[in-house]
Write an enzyme that holds these catalytic residues in place. Structure first.
Site, PDB file in Angstrom:
ATOM      1  N   ASP A   1    -107.675   5.472  51.643  1.00 27.49           N
ATOM      2  CA  ASP A   1    -108.299   6.616  50.965  1.00 27.49           C
ATOM      3  C   ASP A   1    -108.020   7.945  51.665  1.00 27.49           C
ATOM      4  OD1 ASP A   1    -109.309   4.881  49.127  1.00 27.49           O
ATOM      5  OD2 ASP A   1    -111.346   4.854  49.930  1.00 27.49           O
TER       6      ASP A   1
ATOM      7  N   MET B   1    -106.511   3.989  43.058  1.00 26.74           N
ATOM      8  CA  MET B   1    -107.651   3.825  43.976  1.00 26.74           C
ATOM      9  C   MET B   1    -108.056   5.125  44.671  1.00 26.74           C
ATOM     10  SD  MET B   1    -107.139   0.203  45.924  1.00 26.74           S
ATOM     11  CE  MET B   1    -107.748  -1.345  45.218  1.00 26.74           C
TER      12      MET B   1
ATOM     13  N   GLU C   1    -109.739   6.481  40.244  1.00 27.34           N
ATOM     14  CA  GLU C   1    -110.863   5.614  39.861  1.00 27.34           C
ATOM     15  C   GLU C   1    -112.195   6.314  40.138  1.00 27.34           C
ATOM     16  OE1 GLU C   1    -110.753   2.095  42.364  1.00 27.34           O
ATOM     17  OE2 GLU C   1    -111.286   3.229  44.144  1.00 27.34           O
TER      18      GLU C   1
END
Lengths: 413, 413
Positions: free
Chosen positions: A142, A184, A241
């Site tokens: 991330d 993601m 997302e």
């Protein structure tokens, strides 16, 4: 801590896997072996905090280097990972295990949640006057850790995403239509932004990119898609997302709940009930509901006949043999650096920083755990285009050195 | 046709992209250049049959070889593809274009639907006594063409799937739970079966594999998952998008319709209405509905807390830089072979055959179009384990030579 510590060490892995998390593990093992005067043995905790509490350990000093090199290039946590927010009594139990086994160094490889767990144990050790040096070794696709230019795991996931989106762009040229890819990144849009690296020339997709950093408005999305489709007769959109509405509520959660609530009672069993994980996070990965919601929106409100959605899923973080070389190298260095700091009795969180200048160069720093623990670093607004549906060219300069080379492709037009 | 033809040639690409379809295109171009006495020019039809009708062509003889080599390694159809079933009047229109431009050779790169289109045009040309040599150049990740040992595109897609599932296996070890992966392949389970190549040792996933060749029974699936989970405390299942019930009805279609029909009227707009493509095929790719249906089934009927589903989507067919070397080489050879056959005025469909013996060797054959057109080659029953939830080791001998090397990985246990 001023004096050098000596005793045993423990290392654990936590949170979602990455392609290079084992590089960091191997970095810790290699460096610990070079500090045998201080570090008598290195215990690998099986499934992180869970393994510490259950005293499930692997002796990591006995693994030959040739095997370590294979482990290093293997995605996902070789020791096993865990998604668990340890409570105070569990932290106390872990500390008791550390005391019993004379563990004086604890390396915890993970993201911001893992940094928080490390911080809790560190506080508890300090309170009970037990000398324990804790180092958080950063890891997350991330890329959202504070105090870092970027995090190990991001470059490889970004390389996968950029390449998959490049393939999708070629696919979309080949069979025109609207394609929506959900990528993601719950709280920050770094990985979704990396989809822009798929572009080679003007008109190339992704034509639209949406991050969690800016409110996502379905009506505007629809207008954006129609606009691109009118211009190019096709449209490739990449959507995080983690996109949220103006009230910061996750669209994936809203879509999942609306769909579930929209079902008649005798049809509720067709879908798993929307649920949250141990951190109170709504489940985003491992379901196609957001992509299906977005493609449904387009299908129901335009006359575009070919509309497809993909949710990129786990290959983003665990596709073997496709890691970024820079990411792999840095992940190893971060593990080694953690041990070097620990040997000097310096605790904290390792951070990667970037040197100014055209050529990419990085260096490592050690920062206080509380600066990283439970915090989230967003994509700065200056990388997001006005209109919030695209990423600025500046992001390429930031991300490409981390992703390194991408496979070459060419088109006939 | 006994006499050698001479005139212009046309080449088109059709159907879903693959990682090596442009290898075949480049094979056609290279070989056609070597037959310039017979083949005066080579027209690349933009978006297949659509480009022929609209007379949208690219002169392919003028592209330098260095550029062709880059095109060859680029996934998806460089000329643009098409999903269109040409009607009789459209075939007549194409034939008229061929006559007008003195096209005497037509190379159509595609799957069984494209072979059927080629056959229709061939029949029409024969009826009107126009000498036209048509060669169908095989291409499909589905590997379902009759008369072939395997098809160009399959090896690379299988390599992607085997590697992604290997990553998923490592991910699932790392964070145990149930993971369901939906893999492409409407009518045949070849690509889903290739997921078995992800296994390295006993206990490795995928633990369960379901193909369209055998009826899929949800109750049995649930029992299978529970059984694996009881044994391994985790479960990785790979399911073809084309799984059917005992009446041969697609589960993806059933799941999509049930979900849509299960919605209250004022919530119908939450999902795109289930729809079929030009071939009457129900849309399977580009939606997560089957994976969500299967994970919902598990979540609602067990107390397993971690259940995730991924639909592998388009990267299976268009991920750049990850093609199988054998597949890339054979795809090129198939294109060259098509031209060699055409130069001898032999029409038909090129097929790859395998020589007997331990070491992998293949050779090319030319078969009648009608043996391939619109037909489907299933995975033979001898590769499917009793119980229909796994693939036999024999499949590894079949598929591994086509996939070639996979990235090395290792685990600590």
């Amino acid at each position: 801590m001023a004096v050098k510590l000596s005793g045993n060490a423990c290392v654990g892995q936590s949170g979602g896997p990455t392609a290079v998390i084992n590089q960091s593990l191997v970095g810790v093992i290699e460096a610990a072996r070079r500090h045998k005067k201080q570090i008598k043995s290195l215990l690998g905790a099986v499934h992180g905090t869970k393994g510490i509490m259950a005293e499930e350990f692997i002796d990591l000093f006995c693994i030959p280097q040739t095997r370590l090199e294979k482990i290093a290039v293997t995605p996902a946590a070789a020791l096993g990972s865990v998604r668990h927010k340890p409570k105070d009594d569990e932290c106390a139990a872990m500390l008791a295990v550390f005391k019993k086994r004379d563990v004086r160094f604890f390396f915890y490889i993970g993201g911001d949640d893992s940094a928080r767990a490390a911080q809790t144990i560190a506080c508890m050790a300090a309170k009970s006057h037990y000398d324990l040096c804790i180092i958080h070794v950063p890891k997350t696709i991330d890329n959202n850790l504070m105090e870092s230019d970027h995090t190990p795991g991001f470059g490889s996931a970004a390389r996968y995403v950029a390449n998959a989106v490049r393939g999708d762009e070629l696919d979309n040229r080949s069979l025109p239509g609207v394609k929506v890819n959900v990528i993601m990144g719950r709280d920050a849009g770094w990985l979704t932004a990396a989809s822009m690296l798929a572009r080679r020339k003007d008109g190339d997709g992704p034509h639209l990119i949406y991050l969690p950093e800016m409110p996502f408005l379905p009506e505007k999305f629809l207008e954006d898609v129609k606009g691109v489709y009118a211009r190019h007769k096709r449209c490739l959109a990449c959507v995080s997302e983690g996109i949220r509405d103006a009230d910061e509520k996750l669209w994936a959660e809203t879509a999942g709940k609306r769909l579930y609530d929209g079902l008649k009672d005798d049809s509720k069993n067709l879908l798993g009930k929307p649920r949250k994980d141990v951190f109170g996070h709504y489940q985003l990965s491992g379901t196609g509901v957001l992509a299906d919601f977005l493609t449904g929106l387009i299908s129901n409100n335009t006359d575009i006949s070919r509309v497809r959605g993909d949710t990129y899923g786990y290959p983003q973080r665990s596709f073997p043999g496709f890691a970024s070389k820079v990411d792999a190298r840095e992940a190893r260095q971060v593990g080694r650096h953690a041990v070097k700091c620990a040997a000097k009795a310096l605790g904290g969180s390792v951070a990667i920083r970037r040197r100014p200048g055209r050529a990419y160069k990085s260096y490592l720093a050690l920062v206080a755990l509380e600066l990283v623990a439970g915090k989230n670093r967003k994509v700065p607004k200056e990388h997001i285009c006005p209109g919030a549906s695209d990423i600025c060219p500046s992001f390429r300069d930031y991300a490409l050195p981390l992703v390194t080379d991408l496979p070459e492709t060419d088109t006939l037009d």
